[in-house]
Design a protein around this motif. Sequence first.
Motif, PDB file in Angstrom:
ATOM      1  N   THR A 144      34.986   9.571  15.034  1.00 40.12           N
ATOM      2  CA  THR A 144      36.428   9.544  15.239  1.00 40.12           C
ATOM      3  C   THR A 144      36.777  10.441  16.420  1.00 40.12           C
ATOM      4  OG1 THR A 144      36.841   9.193  12.872  1.00 40.12           O
ATOM      5  CG2 THR A 144      38.688   9.978  14.208  1.00 40.12           C
ATOM      6  N   LEU A 145      37.482   9.869  17.396  1.00 39.71           N
ATOM      7  CA  LEU A 145      37.872  10.612  18.579  1.00 39.71           C
ATOM      8  C   LEU A 145      39.370  10.893  18.554  1.00 39.71           C
ATOM      9  CD1 LEU A 145      35.879   8.652  21.307  1.00 39.71           C
ATOM     10  CD2 LEU A 145      35.248  10.801  20.211  1.00 39.71           C
ATOM     11  N   LYS A 146      39.761  12.075  19.019  1.00 39.99           N
ATOM     12  CA  LYS A 146      41.157  12.454  19.106  1.00 39.99           C
ATOM     13  C   LYS A 146      41.415  13.066  20.478  1.00 39.99           C
ATOM     14  CE  LYS A 146      41.546  13.539  14.155  1.00 39.99           C
ATOM     15  NZ  LYS A 146      41.877  14.587  13.165  1.00 39.99           N
ATOM     16  N   PHE A 147      42.664  12.953  20.936  1.00 39.77           N
ATOM     17  CA  PHE A 147      43.018  13.569  22.204  1.00 39.77           C
ATOM     18  C   PHE A 147      42.830  15.082  22.112  1.00 39.77           C
ATOM     19  CE2 PHE A 147      45.381   9.633  23.115  1.00 39.77           C
ATOM     20  CZ  PHE A 147      44.930   9.420  24.410  1.00 39.77           C
ATOM     21  N   GLY A 148      42.149  15.620  23.107  1.00 39.14           N
ATOM     22  CA  GLY A 148      41.891  17.050  23.125  1.00 39.14           C
ATOM     23  C   GLY A 148      40.664  17.448  22.339  1.00 39.14           C
ATOM     24  N   GLY A 150      37.137  15.684  22.087  1.00 39.45           N
ATOM     25  CA  GLY A 150      36.175  14.639  22.389  1.00 39.45           C
ATOM     26  C   GLY A 150      36.738  13.481  23.186  1.00 39.45           C
ATOM     27  N   LEU A 151      38.043  13.488  23.432  1.00 34.76           N
ATOM     28  CA  LEU A 151      38.674  12.401  24.173  1.00 34.76           C
ATOM     29  C   LEU A 151      39.717  12.989  25.121  1.00 34.76           C
ATOM     30  CD1 LEU A 151      38.852   9.305  24.443  1.00 34.76           C
ATOM     31  CD2 LEU A 151      40.667   9.351  22.726  1.00 34.76           C
ATOM     32  N   GLU A 152      39.474  12.807  26.409  1.00 37.17           N
ATOM     33  CA  GLU A 152      40.382  13.365  27.414  1.00 37.17           C
ATOM     34  C   GLU A 152      41.393  12.348  27.919  1.00 37.17           C
ATOM     35  OE1 GLU A 152      38.095  15.070  30.534  1.00 37.17           O
ATOM     36  OE2 GLU A 152      37.245  16.662  29.270  1.00 37.17           O
ATOM     37  N   GLY A 153      41.080  11.075  27.845  1.00 41.34           N
ATOM     38  CA  GLY A 153      42.011  10.065  28.338  1.00 41.34           C
ATOM     39  C   GLY A 153      41.596   8.678  27.903  1.00 41.34           C
TER      40      GLY A 153
END
Length: 199
Positions: A144-148, A150-153
Amino acid sequence: ANNLFNLGSRIDINIGYGEDLEKVFTGFISGIHYHLPQRGAGAIMVNCMDLKGVMMNNNNYAQQEYKKCSDLVSNLLRKSQYSSFYDNLEVQTTPDELKFIEVTDESDYELMVRMAKKINYEFFVSQDTVYFRKARSQNATETTLKFGSGLEGVDIEYNILGMVNSVEVRNTDNSTGRLISGQANSSATYSNNSSASKV
């Protein structure tokens, strides 16, 4: 650099801080590129591949006898030219019963993928482990990826250029010389105005 980067040698890449490191890749050095500009700092680019890179370059022609696909996979991956490029091997026993497996001018990687597809298994390398196991459900959540975190954009694009409403294929029946054809129509719905429909 020649003492640090030898073509074909094993490489382990760890990421972290201080002594808290996590191994994220195990493989071999497949290429080295030296860039020495007239001005500015030079650079060395090291290309790496995992075990699959070696397997893609080994072609065989043979008829081998195994009771199960998992037996073939285990014996193949334990060969010396492969075992030095991973630390762990996880092969799930397959339910199939085989007599002969024909290997016709295909690489060991192509053979592995063919066997996996045949029995709904998956073959892949993650970090320092090689897996040959029953395929996961498409609905299974791997991460699971979330902004900030593991996920920058995110960059998402939908494009229907090149899509067609129907396809017709024509050919000739070699036995009769008659023209044969078949047609398939798309079931997708497209918008006809400024209101976009779901694709």
